[in-house]
Design a protein around this motif. Structure first.
Motif, PDB file in Angstrom:
ATOM      1  N   ASP A  68       0.805  -1.215   0.000  1.00 33.56           N
ATOM      2  CA  ASP A  68       0.000   0.000   0.000  1.00 33.56           C
ATOM      3  C   ASP A  68       0.843   1.274   0.000  1.00 33.56           C
ATOM      4  O   ASP A  68       0.310   2.366  -0.075  1.00 33.56           O
ATOM      5  CB  ASP A  68      -0.967   0.011   1.177  1.00 33.56           C
ATOM      6  CG  ASP A  68      -0.261  -0.087   2.521  1.00 33.56           C
ATOM      7  OD1 ASP A  68       0.891  -0.548   2.555  1.00 33.56           O
ATOM      8  OD2 ASP A  68      -0.869   0.288   3.531  1.00 33.56           O
ATOM      9  N   LYS A  69       2.156   1.142   0.042  1.00 32.71           N
ATOM     10  CA  LYS A  69       3.044   2.300   0.035  1.00 32.71           C
ATOM     11  C   LYS A  69       3.335   2.747  -1.388  1.00 32.71           C
ATOM     12  O   LYS A  69       3.465   1.928  -2.289  1.00 32.71           O
ATOM     13  CB  LYS A  69       4.381   1.967   0.708  1.00 32.71           C
ATOM     14  CG  LYS A  69       4.306   1.762   2.180  1.00 32.71           C
ATOM     15  CD  LYS A  69       5.695   1.539   2.736  1.00 32.71           C
ATOM     16  CE  LYS A  69       5.649   1.390   4.247  1.00 32.71           C
ATOM     17  NZ  LYS A  69       7.009   1.273   4.787  1.00 32.71           N
ATOM     18  N   ALA A  70       3.452   4.048  -1.571  1.00 36.24           N
ATOM     19  CA  ALA A  70       3.847   4.596  -2.867  1.00 36.24           C
ATOM     20  C   ALA A  70       5.351   4.848  -2.906  1.00 36.24           C
ATOM     21  O   ALA A  70       5.953   4.854  -3.967  1.00 36.24           O
ATOM     22  CB  ALA A  70       3.105   5.890  -3.147  1.00 36.24           C
ATOM     23  N   LEU A  71       5.953   5.062  -1.722  1.00 37.10           N
ATOM     24  CA  LEU A  71       7.381   5.357  -1.619  1.00 37.10           C
ATOM     25  C   LEU A  71       8.034   4.424  -0.625  1.00 37.10           C
ATOM     26  O   LEU A  71       7.434   4.037   0.377  1.00 37.10           O
ATOM     27  CB  LEU A  71       7.584   6.802  -1.160  1.00 37.10           C
ATOM     28  CG  LEU A  71       7.021   7.889  -2.062  1.00 37.10           C
ATOM     29  CD1 LEU A  71       7.084   9.238  -1.353  1.00 37.10           C
ATOM     30  CD2 LEU A  71       7.776   7.948  -3.374  1.00 37.10           C
ATOM     31  N   LEU A  72       9.286   4.089  -0.885  1.00 29.63           N
ATOM     32  CA  LEU A  72      10.071   3.263   0.018  1.00 29.63           C
ATOM     33  C   LEU A  72      11.199   4.079   0.619  1.00 29.63           C
ATOM     34  O   LEU A  72      11.868   4.837  -0.094  1.00 29.63           O
ATOM     35  CB  LEU A  72      10.676   2.073  -0.733  1.00 29.63           C
ATOM     36  CG  LEU A  72       9.712   1.074  -1.360  1.00 29.63           C
ATOM     37  CD1 LEU A  72      10.482   0.066  -2.195  1.00 29.63           C
ATOM     38  CD2 LEU A  72       8.894   0.377  -0.295  1.00 29.63           C
ATOM     39  N   GLY A  73      11.432   3.887   1.895  1.00 33.11           N
ATOM     40  CA  GLY A  73      12.552   4.525   2.564  1.00 33.11           C
ATOM     41  C   GLY A  73      13.708   3.548   2.692  1.00 33.11           C
ATOM     42  O   GLY A  73      13.628   2.395   2.259  1.00 33.11           O
ATOM     43  N   ALA A  74      14.769   3.995   3.319  1.00 40.53           N
ATOM     44  CA  ALA A  74      15.972   3.174   3.460  1.00 40.53           C
ATOM     45  C   ALA A  74      15.701   1.898   4.260  1.00 40.53           C
ATOM     46  O   ALA A  74      16.198   0.831   3.904  1.00 40.53           O
ATOM     47  CB  ALA A  74      17.085   3.983   4.111  1.00 40.53           C
ATOM     48  N   ILE A  83      13.989  -5.378   2.285  1.00 43.55           N
ATOM     49  CA  ILE A  83      13.644  -6.111   1.063  1.00 43.55           C
ATOM     50  C   ILE A  83      14.869  -6.783   0.450  1.00 43.55           C
ATOM     51  O   ILE A  83      14.828  -7.949   0.066  1.00 43.55           O
ATOM     52  CB  ILE A  83      12.996  -5.168   0.028  1.00 43.55           C
ATOM     53  CG1 ILE A  83      11.623  -4.714   0.531  1.00 43.55           C
ATOM     54  CG2 ILE A  83      12.866  -5.850  -1.336  1.00 43.55           C
ATOM     55  CD1 ILE A  83      11.047  -3.533  -0.242  1.00 43.55           C
ATOM     56  N   LEU A  84      15.973  -6.039   0.364  1.00 37.22           N
ATOM     57  CA  LEU A  84      17.177  -6.542  -0.306  1.00 37.22           C
ATOM     58  C   LEU A  84      18.146  -7.251   0.627  1.00 37.22           C
ATOM     59  O   LEU A  84      19.094  -7.890   0.161  1.00 37.22           O
ATOM     60  CB  LEU A  84      17.901  -5.391  -1.010  1.00 37.22           C
ATOM     61  CG  LEU A  84      17.132  -4.692  -2.129  1.00 37.22           C
ATOM     62  CD1 LEU A  84      17.967  -3.561  -2.709  1.00 37.22           C
ATOM     63  CD2 LEU A  84      16.731  -5.681  -3.223  1.00 37.22           C
ATOM     64  N   GLY A  85      17.934  -7.101   1.930  1.00 38.31           N
ATOM     65  CA  GLY A  85      18.855  -7.725   2.879  1.00 38.31           C
ATOM     66  C   GLY A  85      20.213  -7.047   2.904  1.00 38.31           C
ATOM     67  O   GLY A  85      21.245  -7.708   2.994  1.00 38.31           O
ATOM     68  N   VAL A  86      20.195  -5.722   2.784  1.00 37.84           N
ATOM     69  CA  VAL A  86      21.435  -4.946   2.809  1.00 37.84           C
ATOM     70  C   VAL A  86      21.391  -3.971   3.982  1.00 37.84           C
ATOM     71  O   VAL A  86      20.365  -3.824   4.633  1.00 37.84           O
ATOM     72  CB  VAL A  86      21.647  -4.176   1.476  1.00 37.84           C
ATOM     73  CG1 VAL A  86      21.776  -5.145   0.316  1.00 37.84           C
ATOM     74  CG2 VAL A  86      20.519  -3.188   1.213  1.00 37.84           C
ATOM     75  N   SER A  87      22.500  -3.298   4.222  1.00 43.59           N
ATOM     76  CA  SER A  87      22.556  -2.313   5.298  1.00 43.59           C
ATOM     77  C   SER A  87      21.772  -1.062   4.905  1.00 43.59           C
ATOM     78  O   SER A  87      21.512  -0.818   3.727  1.00 43.59           O
ATOM     79  CB  SER A  87      24.006  -1.929   5.596  1.00 43.59           C
ATOM     80  OG  SER A  87      24.551  -1.211   4.494  1.00 43.59           O
TER      81      SER A  87
END
Length: 67
Positions: A3-9, A15-19
């Motif tokens: 339901d989000k239009a924007l993703l934050g850090a 999602i990517l499993g990164v820092s």
């Protein structure tokens, strides 16, 4: 997330499993590309649609292979 239009850090890191630091780098680079396309940019955020396109689109992968 759907339901989000924007993703934050934090979203991108999860999602990517990164820092978070790497997530901010992804956001910064994405925002630079969006600016060059004359798109609206919100600092510290990436549009979900753009994120999905750069991460998961098979069209983008084919374009890179053909270059």
């Amino acid at each position: 997330m759907s339901d989000k239009a924007l993703l934050g850090a934090a979203d991108i890191a999860e999602i990517l499993g990164v820092s978070k630091s790497k997530a901010y780098t992804i956001i910064r680079e994405g925002n630079q590309e969006l600016k060059s396309m004359h798109k609206l940019v919100i600092s510290g955020k990436l549009p979900v649609e753009y994120f999905n396109d750069i991460c998961y689109s098979s069209k983008s992968n084919r374009d890179e292979e053909g270059s």
